[in-house]
Design an enzyme around this catalytic site. Structure first.
Site, PDB file in Angstrom:
ATOM      1  N   TYR A  10       0.975  -1.170  -0.281  1.00 60.13           N
ATOM      2  CA  TYR A  10       0.176  -0.132   0.009  1.00 60.13           C
ATOM      3  C   TYR A  10       1.022   1.335  -0.197  1.00 60.13           C
ATOM      4  CZ  TYR A  10      -3.834  -3.210   1.422  1.00 60.13           C
ATOM      5  OH  TYR A  10      -4.781  -4.194   1.588  1.00 60.13           O
ATOM      6  N   HIS A  69       0.415 -11.754   0.892  1.00 60.51           N
ATOM      7  CA  HIS A  69      -0.581 -10.922   0.369  1.00 60.51           C
ATOM      8  C   HIS A  69      -1.485 -11.655  -0.752  1.00 60.51           C
ATOM      9  CE1 HIS A  69      -1.556  -6.719  -0.182  1.00 60.51           C
ATOM     10  NE2 HIS A  69      -2.779  -7.143  -0.648  1.00 60.51           N
TER      11      HIS A  69
END
Ligand SMILES: NC(=O)c1ccc[n+]([C@@H]2O[C@H](COP(=O)([O-])OP(=O)(O)OC[C@H]3O[C@@H](n4cnc5c(N)ncnc54)[C@H](OP(=O)(O)O)[C@@H]3O)[C@@H](O)[C@H]2O)c1
Length: 237
Positions: A10, A69
């Site tokens: 992010y 992830h």
């Protein structure tokens, strides 16, 4: 509500730094901090290094939960070996995965000495694919399901008929439609959810959903308004 979800991906690390700023001064034990390693970094050494970088950006001594992830570039066994090493070194309390289908999830759990704490996956009223197999497979193995994008970018509000069904349930409980959505998604104790809200009134509204319990008739009405449908792109989940 103290579960803070972030990832090294992010903002290319910037979001972890912002989380670090936001939590500065808050007693560490009051927070549950989750970050994710990118598959491209998830070799044995790469995972250890990624976790250290995340800890530095978050300015924390340890993580509560570290996730892979999504499945990808490196052998899963290597990543899980690094996860065990990080648990043993006290760098993270728990480890888990994200965006894994049933078989991948079971494979990951099989490589670990630590328990596989969770699988963080897409789950909202317009995408109930995990209810086909994944939710039950995870429950059996005591792997929590953490639902991301629980509001499905608002898609559930676009059909007047399904919105009306939600609003009927909401009215019955003196709640809001979004609180009903969150209560529905967490109706099984193995299901958790991580709504993102940047506006304080949204955070407070979502927090109050924790007190809302739906009955069987409410659940049936919502299931009818938002059918599971034909298997879509997430059918393997
Ligand atoms: N593992 C993965 O691959 C993955 C992928 C996607 C997302 N995630 C995680 O899941 C989190 C949530 O997913 P998401 O951001 O995609 O979607 P989401 O939580 O379903 O939706 C976020 C949107 O809903 C709005 N909202 C929240 N509560 C509201 C309320 N009570 N009333 C009205 N609007 C409300 C927010 O507005 P405001 O911001 O204005 O409050 C924001 O625009 C992300 O932050 C991320 O941490 C993980």
């Amino acid at each position: 509500m103290n579960h803070i979800d972030t990832a090294e991906m992010y903002g290319s690390g910037r979001v972890e730094e912002l989380v670090g700023d936001a939590i500065a001064g808050i007693e560490r034990e009051r927070l549950f901090i989750v970050t994710k390693v990118m598959p491209g970094n998830a070799s044995f050494r790469g995972t250890l290094a990624a976790a250290e970088r995340s800890l530095e950006r978050l300015r924390c001594g340890y993580l509560d939960l570290l996730l892979l992830h999504w499945p990808g570039a490196h052998p899963l066994e290597e990543t899980m070996r690094a996860f065990d090493t990080l648990v043993e070194r006290g760098k993270t309390r728990f480890v888990g995965v994200s965006n894994f289908d049933v078989e991948e999830m079971i494979e990951a759990a099989g490589y670990l000495r630590a328990p596989l704490a969770c699988n963080q996956v897409l789950y909202h009223l317009g995408e109930r694919g995990i209810e086909r197999r994944l939710a039950a497979a995870a429950r059996e193995r005591r792997i929590a399901i953490v639902a991301y994008t629980p509001f499905g970018r608002g898609a559930f509000l676009r059909s007047a008929a399904s919105r009306a069904a939600l609003e009927r349930v909401a009215e019955k409980h003196g709640a809001t439609a979004r609180q009903v959505v969150l209560a529905f998604l967490t109706r099984d104790p193995n299901l958790f959810t991580i709504p993102k809200a940047s506006r304080l009134e949204h955070v407070e509204e979502n927090a109050r959903a924790g007190k809302l319990e739906l009955d069987a008739a409410d659940v049936a009405a919502i299931e009818e308004a938002f059918p599971l449908g034909a298997p879509g792109p997430l059918a393997t989940l």
